[in-house]
Write a protein that holds these residues in place. Sequence first.
Motif, PDB file in Angstrom:
ATOM      1  N   VAL A   1       0.823  -1.227   0.011  1.00 52.45           N
ATOM      2  CA  VAL A   1      -0.028  -0.053  -0.239  1.00 52.45           C
ATOM      3  C   VAL A   1       0.883   1.256  -0.071  1.00 52.45           C
ATOM      4  O   VAL A   1       2.008   1.104   0.771  1.00 52.45           O
ATOM      5  CB  VAL A   1      -0.928   0.176   1.222  1.00 52.45           C
ATOM      6  CG1 VAL A   1      -2.001  -0.969   1.425  1.00 52.45           C
ATOM      7  CG2 VAL A   1      -0.309   0.123   2.718  1.00 52.45           C
ATOM      8  N   SER A   2       0.304   2.207  -0.706  1.00 56.52           N
ATOM      9  CA  SER A   2       1.312   3.533  -0.898  1.00 56.52           C
ATOM     10  C   SER A   2       0.469   4.654  -1.240  1.00 56.52           C
ATOM     11  O   SER A   2      -0.239   4.868  -2.075  1.00 56.52           O
ATOM     12  CB  SER A   2       2.477   3.200  -1.763  1.00 56.52           C
ATOM     13  OG  SER A   2       3.324   4.274  -1.895  1.00 56.52           O
TER      14      SER A   2
ATOM     15  N   SER B   1       0.150   8.396   5.425  1.00 53.14           N
ATOM     16  CA  SER B   1      -0.011   9.516   4.369  1.00 53.14           C
ATOM     17  C   SER B   1       0.965  10.572   4.878  1.00 53.14           C
ATOM     18  O   SER B   1       1.281  11.198   5.652  1.00 53.14           O
ATOM     19  CB  SER B   1      -1.466   9.896   4.258  1.00 53.14           C
ATOM     20  OG  SER B   1      -1.762  10.801   5.257  1.00 53.14           O
ATOM     21  N   PRO B   2       1.696  11.301   3.637  1.00 53.49           N
ATOM     22  CA  PRO B   2       2.621  12.341   4.045  1.00 53.49           C
ATOM     23  C   PRO B   2       2.110  13.512   4.429  1.00 53.49           C
ATOM     24  O   PRO B   2       2.775  14.162   5.138  1.00 53.49           O
ATOM     25  CB  PRO B   2       3.195  12.575   2.436  1.00 53.49           C
ATOM     26  CG  PRO B   2       2.782  11.309   1.726  1.00 53.49           C
ATOM     27  CD  PRO B   2       1.718  10.747   2.287  1.00 53.49           C
ATOM     28  N   ASP B   3       0.742  13.544   4.274  1.00 52.02           N
ATOM     29  CA  ASP B   3       0.137  14.821   5.242  1.00 52.02           C
ATOM     30  C   ASP B   3      -0.359  14.606   6.516  1.00 52.02           C
ATOM     31  O   ASP B   3      -0.909  15.289   7.084  1.00 52.02           O
ATOM     32  CB  ASP B   3      -1.232  15.206   4.113  1.00 52.02           C
ATOM     33  CG  ASP B   3      -2.163  14.356   4.008  1.00 52.02           C
ATOM     34  OD1 ASP B   3      -2.349  13.262   4.655  1.00 52.02           O
ATOM     35  OD2 ASP B   3      -3.247  14.346   3.417  1.00 52.02           O
ATOM     36  N   GLY B   4      -0.329  13.270   6.805  1.00 56.29           N
ATOM     37  CA  GLY B   4      -0.414  12.958   8.086  1.00 56.29           C
ATOM     38  C   GLY B   4      -1.763  12.481   8.602  1.00 56.29           C
ATOM     39  O   GLY B   4      -1.928  12.179   9.755  1.00 56.29           O
ATOM     40  N   GLU B   5      -2.630  12.654   7.736  1.00 60.25           N
ATOM     41  CA  GLU B   5      -4.133  12.574   8.118  1.00 60.25           C
ATOM     42  C   GLU B   5      -4.633  11.247   8.153  1.00 60.25           C
ATOM     43  O   GLU B   5      -5.821  11.035   8.772  1.00 60.25           O
ATOM     44  CB  GLU B   5      -4.757  13.566   7.100  1.00 60.25           C
ATOM     45  CG  GLU B   5      -4.939  14.847   7.580  1.00 60.25           C
ATOM     46  CD  GLU B   5      -5.649  15.660   6.592  1.00 60.25           C
ATOM     47  OE1 GLU B   5      -6.321  15.387   5.888  1.00 60.25           O
ATOM     48  OE2 GLU B   5      -5.244  17.081   6.813  1.00 60.25           O
ATOM     49  N   LYS B   6      -4.055  10.187   7.340  1.00 59.21           N
ATOM     50  CA  LYS B   6      -4.517   8.840   7.533  1.00 59.21           C
ATOM     51  C   LYS B   6      -3.441   7.779   7.373  1.00 59.21           C
ATOM     52  O   LYS B   6      -2.288   8.227   6.777  1.00 59.21           O
ATOM     53  CB  LYS B   6      -5.364   8.662   5.970  1.00 59.21           C
ATOM     54  CG  LYS B   6      -5.708  10.243   5.297  1.00 59.21           C
ATOM     55  CD  LYS B   6      -6.324  10.273   3.960  1.00 59.21           C
ATOM     56  CE  LYS B   6      -5.538  10.844   2.919  1.00 59.21           C
ATOM     57  NZ  LYS B   6      -5.510  12.326   3.377  1.00 59.21           N
ATOM     58  N   VAL B   7      -3.950   6.663   7.485  1.00 55.97           N
ATOM     59  CA  VAL B   7      -2.832   5.471   7.560  1.00 55.97           C
ATOM     60  C   VAL B   7      -3.856   4.528   6.687  1.00 55.97           C
ATOM     61  O   VAL B   7      -4.972   4.336   6.898  1.00 55.97           O
ATOM     62  CB  VAL B   7      -2.947   4.914   9.047  1.00 55.97           C
ATOM     63  CG1 VAL B   7      -2.411   3.595   8.912  1.00 55.97           C
ATOM     64  CG2 VAL B   7      -1.765   5.649   9.850  1.00 55.97           C
ATOM     65  N   ALA B   8      -3.036   3.975   5.831  1.00 56.99           N
ATOM     66  CA  ALA B   8      -3.657   2.622   5.236  1.00 56.99           C
ATOM     67  C   ALA B   8      -3.061   1.593   5.696  1.00 56.99           C
ATOM     68  O   ALA B   8      -1.850   1.183   5.886  1.00 56.99           O
ATOM     69  CB  ALA B   8      -3.610   3.003   3.651  1.00 56.99           C
ATOM     70  N   SER B   9      -3.675   0.281   5.644  1.00 56.43           N
ATOM     71  CA  SER B   9      -2.963  -0.818   5.832  1.00 56.43           C
ATOM     72  C   SER B   9      -3.672  -2.135   5.115  1.00 56.43           C
ATOM     73  O   SER B   9      -4.987  -2.076   4.577  1.00 56.43           O
ATOM     74  CB  SER B   9      -3.164  -1.332   7.517  1.00 56.43           C
ATOM     75  OG  SER B   9      -4.578  -1.236   7.859  1.00 56.43           O
TER      76      SER B   9
ATOM     77  N   VAL C   1      -0.872  -8.470   8.840  1.00 59.92           N
ATOM     78  CA  VAL C   1      -0.837  -7.072   8.234  1.00 59.92           C
ATOM     79  C   VAL C   1       0.516  -7.126   7.556  1.00 59.92           C
ATOM     80  O   VAL C   1       1.434  -7.178   8.302  1.00 59.92           O
ATOM     81  CB  VAL C   1      -0.912  -6.051   9.300  1.00 59.92           C
ATOM     82  CG1 VAL C   1      -0.834  -4.601   8.572  1.00 59.92           C
ATOM     83  CG2 VAL C   1      -2.112  -6.109  10.095  1.00 59.92           C
ATOM     84  N   TYR C   2       0.437  -7.128   6.145  1.00 60.63           N
ATOM     85  CA  TYR C   2       1.712  -6.975   5.469  1.00 60.63           C
ATOM     86  C   TYR C   2       2.183  -5.531   4.992  1.00 60.63           C
ATOM     87  O   TYR C   2       3.356  -5.624   5.104  1.00 60.63           O
ATOM     88  CB  TYR C   2       1.560  -7.933   4.303  1.00 60.63           C
ATOM     89  CG  TYR C   2       1.231  -9.296   4.397  1.00 60.63           C
ATOM     90  CD1 TYR C   2       1.615 -10.087   5.224  1.00 60.63           C
ATOM     91  CD2 TYR C   2       0.264  -9.951   3.441  1.00 60.63           C
ATOM     92  CE1 TYR C   2       1.544 -11.606   5.284  1.00 60.63           C
ATOM     93  CE2 TYR C   2      -0.039 -11.418   3.568  1.00 60.63           C
ATOM     94  CZ  TYR C   2       0.812 -12.190   4.330  1.00 60.63           C
ATOM     95  OH  TYR C   2       0.291 -13.589   4.555  1.00 60.63           O
ATOM     96  N   ALA C   3       1.352  -4.787   5.015  1.00 60.15           N
ATOM     97  CA  ALA C   3       1.740  -3.446   4.452  1.00 60.15           C
ATOM     98  C   ALA C   3       1.233  -2.231   5.325  1.00 60.15           C
ATOM     99  O   ALA C   3      -0.175  -2.503   5.490  1.00 60.15           O
ATOM    100  CB  ALA C   3       1.339  -3.280   3.010  1.00 60.15           C
ATOM    101  N   VAL C   4       1.684  -1.309   5.456  1.00 61.60           N
ATOM    102  CA  VAL C   4       1.316  -0.205   6.216  1.00 61.60           C
ATOM    103  C   VAL C   4       1.725   1.045   5.683  1.00 61.60           C
ATOM    104  O   VAL C   4       3.091   1.013   4.964  1.00 61.60           O
ATOM    105  CB  VAL C   4       1.461  -0.077   7.686  1.00 61.60           C
ATOM    106  CG1 VAL C   4       0.676  -1.294   8.556  1.00 61.60           C
ATOM    107  CG2 VAL C   4       3.031  -0.126   8.162  1.00 61.60           C
TER     108      VAL C   4
ATOM    109  N   GLY D   1      -1.355  -3.053  -4.259  1.00 64.15           N
ATOM    110  CA  GLY D   1      -0.994  -4.319  -5.061  1.00 64.15           C
ATOM    111  C   GLY D   1      -1.279  -5.330  -4.317  1.00 64.15           C
ATOM    112  O   GLY D   1      -1.142  -5.359  -3.223  1.00 64.15           O
ATOM    113  N   SER D   2      -1.590  -6.142  -5.213  1.00 67.96           N
ATOM    114  CA  SER D   2      -2.285  -7.664  -4.413  1.00 67.96           C
ATOM    115  C   SER D   2      -1.696  -8.859  -4.983  1.00 67.96           C
ATOM    116  O   SER D   2      -1.486  -8.756  -6.253  1.00 67.96           O
ATOM    117  CB  SER D   2      -3.628  -7.314  -4.331  1.00 67.96           C
ATOM    118  OG  SER D   2      -4.491  -8.762  -4.181  1.00 67.96           O
TER     119      SER D   2
END
Length: 480
Positions: A121-122, A460-468, A454-457, A133-134
């Motif tokens: 995730v990116s 976000s560069p703006d600091g507001e969100k995280v994706a996993s 959890v493989y990928a974390v 990507g999966s």
Amino acid sequence: MENRDQQEPGSGSGSGSVMCQLVSPEGDHLGAALYLPQNVGPPQLQEIVNHLLHNEDKLPYAFYIGDEELSVQLGAYMQQKNANVEVTLRIVYQPQAVFRIRPVNRCSATIAGHTEAVLAVSFSPDGRCLASGSGDTTVRFWDLNTQTPLFTCKGHKNWVLCIAWSPDGNHLVSGSKSGELILWDPKTGKQLGTPLTGHRKWITAVSWEPVHLQAPCRRFVSASKDGDARIWDITTRKCVIALTGHTNSVTCVKWGGDGLIYTGSEDCLIKVWETSQGKLVKTLQGHGHWVNSLALSTEYILRTGAYDHTGKTYSTADEMKEAALARYKKMRGNAPERLVSGSDDFTMFLWEPTISKQPKARMTGHQKLVNHVYFSPDGQWLASASFDKSVKLWNGITGKFVAAFRGHVADVYQISWSADSRLLLSGSKDSTLKVWDIRTHKLKQDLPGHADEVYAVDWSPDGEKVASGGKDRVLKLWMN
């Protein structure tokens, strides 16, 4: 600063003052040693540093004595430590981000879509878009406003193992288990041309040429299990240089801010290449087992290019290149770009490759292999994730051990920093994400929710969100 006991600086020690030497994180003295009253604490030290550095805009600083943050007045510190007033106190000042990122504390969306594990995730450089990507062979783009799938990109014939945004945000490249690379347009989700082929085995990593060296972004480098790294030009759609020399799988690659490429390999070596002809510049030796992960002290700036926390946008490539160069220079200062390597031999090395082939520090303490290493955005800290279930924090300049973060009950796979360098995120085989506080060295937030590893974390560069993402095939978005 009034309460001086009628004590002029430099006129003998006297009971009311402490002899202090202010030092930069790189170890340079800021002016001469000063006699400071015992009632001076971080707020007053901040004023002194801003004054001595002639900062027009006052900047926030944290202060460290040894590796411990100073949070009280000097007098109280001397008492606590039973310190000798005759000895000059060495105080390291460390610039802090002028903005604050709040820790994410809730899952704002669980988005189904991928039919196999999410492997990468990116967030885009400006933090406004997200790609994944999966194992289902697709790349997906996600709409962060509606928190729904935006584009599903089909083209790979095998697992998508890695993805990377160009720092100008115009392209995403993905690498697969079959060894081909595909370029995507994030605005349409369309594949740009045919797959780029040449690698004989799977792609392990991809890194773009920094935008302050070339705008718009044209070149990226890929690393492969086949033992080579390749530089590609997206305008001619060709491999322009093959970097051959490793005798085993190339596990990681980084394109540095000074224009050098760094590759790490299962042959235990790190190689440094120049990028006009692909000449090998030097080989960094020291690891006793596979090199798994490389990180650069400038990585956050290289990843985000011209985009910073203000959200400013750019109309031309030249404007973007200029802004990115200014950000890079400011972050680098006079110090060389630093590289850290993490290995299956449980250790890490800190290097300054432009200065020496010898490591600056060897970092030991992990009990199992080091899977991921990452510098904080300001380059002051370094974090490592290991299969020993711990995340460790190190001084990013000296390589000295600072703290261990314990809480995960299984392998830690990946880590990511908040933009202000104050918080660290980790994702683990134990199905949780955790947010750690760099100041207190404690767990700030526990984020359960995934049904499996959890493989990928990514933060976000703006600091507001995280994706996993991970084995349970869902993408989770976390906010505060």
